[in-house]
Design an enzyme around this catalytic site. Structure first.
Site, PDB file in Angstrom:
ATOM      1  N   HIS A  75      -6.839  -5.826  -1.025  1.00  0.00           N
ATOM      2  CA  HIS A  75      -5.753  -4.858  -0.954  1.00  0.00           C
ATOM      3  C   HIS A  75      -4.660  -5.468  -0.085  1.00  0.00           C
ATOM      4  O   HIS A  75      -4.805  -5.608   1.122  1.00  0.00           O
ATOM      5  CB  HIS A  75      -6.271  -3.554  -0.339  1.00  0.00           C
ATOM      6  CG  HIS A  75      -5.239  -2.494  -0.197  1.00  0.00           C
ATOM      7  ND1 HIS A  75      -4.615  -1.909  -1.278  1.00  0.00           N
ATOM      8  CD2 HIS A  75      -4.727  -1.880   0.907  1.00  0.00           C
ATOM      9  CE1 HIS A  75      -3.770  -0.984  -0.843  1.00  0.00           C
ATOM     10  NE2 HIS A  75      -3.817  -0.962   0.470  1.00  0.00           N
TER      11      HIS A  75
ATOM     12  N   ASP B 106      -8.650  -3.931  -6.867  1.00  0.00           N
ATOM     13  CA  ASP B 106      -8.268  -3.299  -5.601  1.00  0.00           C
ATOM     14  C   ASP B 106      -8.885  -1.903  -5.538  1.00  0.00           C
ATOM     15  O   ASP B 106      -8.761  -1.107  -6.467  1.00  0.00           O
ATOM     16  CB  ASP B 106      -6.739  -3.232  -5.534  1.00  0.00           C
ATOM     17  CG  ASP B 106      -6.199  -2.631  -4.247  1.00  0.00           C
ATOM     18  OD1 ASP B 106      -6.979  -2.139  -3.415  1.00  0.00           O
ATOM     19  OD2 ASP B 106      -4.960  -2.641  -4.085  1.00  0.00           O
TER      20      ASP B 106
ATOM     21  N   SER C 108       0.826  -1.209   0.000  1.00  0.00           N
ATOM     22  CA  SER C 108       0.000   0.000   0.000  1.00  0.00           C
ATOM     23  C   SER C 108       0.862   1.261   0.000  1.00  0.00           C
ATOM     24  O   SER C 108       1.728   1.409  -0.862  1.00  0.00           O
ATOM     25  CB  SER C 108      -0.951  -0.053   1.206  1.00  0.00           C
ATOM     26  OG  SER C 108      -1.941   0.923   1.109  1.00  0.00           O
TER      27      SER C 108
END
Length: 528
Positions: A459, A430, A210
């Protein structure tokens, strides 16, 4: 977007042996660079990670003044055990604002033993986070229930939420004004190089999820010669830092909420909310209207309900628990079920206050935000018409940046032609970091390899149960091998099957399973 951190590992103490140097000569220091700090590791085992060790390292608050005021960074380590030593592997769960101390144990235990044994797997709390000092906590309780409805129905309602955001920004300036000018991704990336030097290693291996992908790409831009291997999972679009990226999330999370409704409809035998996804989605919005008028259990209002169901957009393993509470409320007006699922997935605890403070501090400082509130309002109204699930909730989450007490910087371009091959992994659906960001990063990092999870909506996709993805990760960490293809993606993996409904008693009890996916997403948290 950031919400909750995983369980923090307690960083204990005093003295232990010094870290043995990684292979290769330590990086040379210039006359303006202080000597490499020394690390003292002490055992800090947990039940899950019995070999975990902890240490702290000092870094300049302002890297332009290396001998000035210092911050302290908390580190964790699972040391290598193999004769072949490939150096330190720094791991980061995202954020900004996510604690990485537990990530070391998770990654070391989730990789094949033969591979993990060749690395010192290093977790860390970035500046301002968790066990690092000073740790930011601008306005404790900012997310305490019941908050105003996120969707304003009048100017007065909008003003209430604006005042809350402005109060948070003001509190940050009053409490941490001396630190805020140095809370940014470039400063955090330079901290990574302090850690590298303290580890005695000429180069770093890096594995980020991320926001951690953006942090890793910025580090690689600043220090390309110091990057040995670079793994980026669920990739931030480096061209959309940060306002435009959040607008893109609004559409993507609405799509994932529709996917959740479709899954509930497909499993009507378990939930009894109808077989038409649109019908199920309409029931959810009626539930939202109900709790907006009368918060469930006096705790879950409209904004809290959005917070509760948002994690389902990050990880579909949460869907059975969310669906059970959803059905219990719609069919039986079971407010207790909503309160329980809110407490497990939506409520912000003390670590969440810290995470949100760092999130705003970094994102508001990293890049420019619209100067006029009318831009925020008009964009939110426009997008809400098409994607109502979380648009306004996300607006208020980022709204402190409209009145941030320190001016923004300009993001640095991460284009890079000097790196060894990087490995990029991305799910096509995502929501937190939409697919286009990975394609953009792939183009900017010359020689990188893109592995796509086709049809996946989670994710954070490696080390979470997909053997195909993990095969590519393992090969890369073993000897640097990356797949090479002719299309946009170099390799494609099928997504994992959707979850199945759980027995009602297990789902109602919120007994979240201990699968790899659940453990990973517990560490990654929500809103990253």
């Amino acid at each position: 977007m950031t919400k909750r951190a995983g369980i923090l590992v307690a960083v204990g103490a005093t003295v232990a042996g010094l870290l043995t140097a990684a292979p290769g000569p330590a990086a040379a220091t210039s006359a303006s660079t202080p000597p490499a700090p020394k690390l003292k590791w002490t055992d800090c085992p947990t039940d899950s990670y019995p070999t975990l060790q902890c240490a702290k390292v000092r870094a300049p608050l302002d890297h332009r003044r290396p001998s000035g005021r210092q911050v302290t960074l908390a580190l964790s380590r699972v040391p290598h055990t193999a004769k072949t030593f490939q150096g330190p592997l720094l791991v980061n769960p995202g954020g900004p604002g996510g604690s990485g101390l537990s990530m070391a144990g998770f990654v070391a235990s989730s990789l094949p033993k033969k591979v993990a044994a060749q690395y010192d797997v290093i977790g860390f709390d970035p500046r301002g986070v968790g066990r690092s000092t000073p740790a930011l906590n601008c306005l404790p309780g900012h997310f305490d229930p019941v908050r105003p409805d996120s969707v304003p129905t009048s100017y007065r309602a909008e003003r209430v939420n604006r005042d809350r955001a402005e109060s948070f920004a003001r509190a940050c300036g009053e409490k941490h004004g001396d630190v805020l000018p140095y809370m940014d991704t470039v400063s955090a990336a330079k901290d990574l190089d302090v850690i590298r030097r303290a580890l005695g290693s000429r180069q770093l291996n890096y594995f980020g999820y991320s926001y951690g992908t953006y942090l890793g790409a910025v580090y690689a831009k600043l220090y390309p010669e110091r990057v040995r291997r670079l793994v980026l999972d669920s990739v931030v679009d480096p061209d959309d830092v940060w306002y435009e990226g959040n607008l893109g999330q609004d559409y993507a999370f609405d799509d994932r909420h529709k996917a959740f409704a479709a899954w509930v409809a497909k499993n009507d035998a378990a939930y009894g909310l109808g077989t038409d996804p649109a019908q199920v989605e309409a029931a959810w919005y009626r539930m939202r209207a109900d709790v907006a008028r009368k918060p469930a259990g006096g705790t879950v209002g409209a904004s809290e309900l959005e917070d509760t169901f948002l994690p389902g957009g990050y990880y579909n393993g949460y869907w059975p628990y969310l669906a059970e509470a959803f059905a219990a409320y719609v069919k039986d007006r079971d407010a207790e079920a909503l309160v329980e699922v809110y407490e497990n997935f939506g409520a912000v605890d003390a670590s969440g206050d810290n995470g949100y403070s760092v999130y705003t501090a970094v994102q508001c400082r990293d890049a420019g935000w619209p100067e006029h509130w009318s831009t925020w309002r008009n964009d939110s109204r426009r997008i809400h018409k098409k994607a109502p699930f979380m648009t306004w909730n996300n607006t208020w989450y980022n709204a402190p940046c409209a009145n941030w007490p320190v001016p923004p910087l300009r993001p640095i371009p991460v284009n890079n032609r000097q790196l060894p091959p990087a490995l990029i992994l991305q799910a096509t659906d995502d929501a937190a970091t939409p697919y286009g960001g990975a394609v953009s990063m792939h183009r900017k990092l010359k020689g990188s390899s893109l592995v796509v999870e086709e049809g996946g909506g989670n994710h954070g996709i490696t080390l979470s149960g997909n053997d195909c993805l993990d095969k590519h990760l393992t090969a890369y960490l073993t000897d640097g091998t990356v797949p090479r293809g002719r299309g946009e993606a170099d390799a494609v993996c099928a997504a994992l099957p959707e979850p199945k409904p759980l027995p009602a008693e297990k789902a109602a009890a919120q007994s979240v399973d201990n699968s790899k996916g659940s453990r990973l997403h517990g560490l990654l948290g929500f809103r990253r």
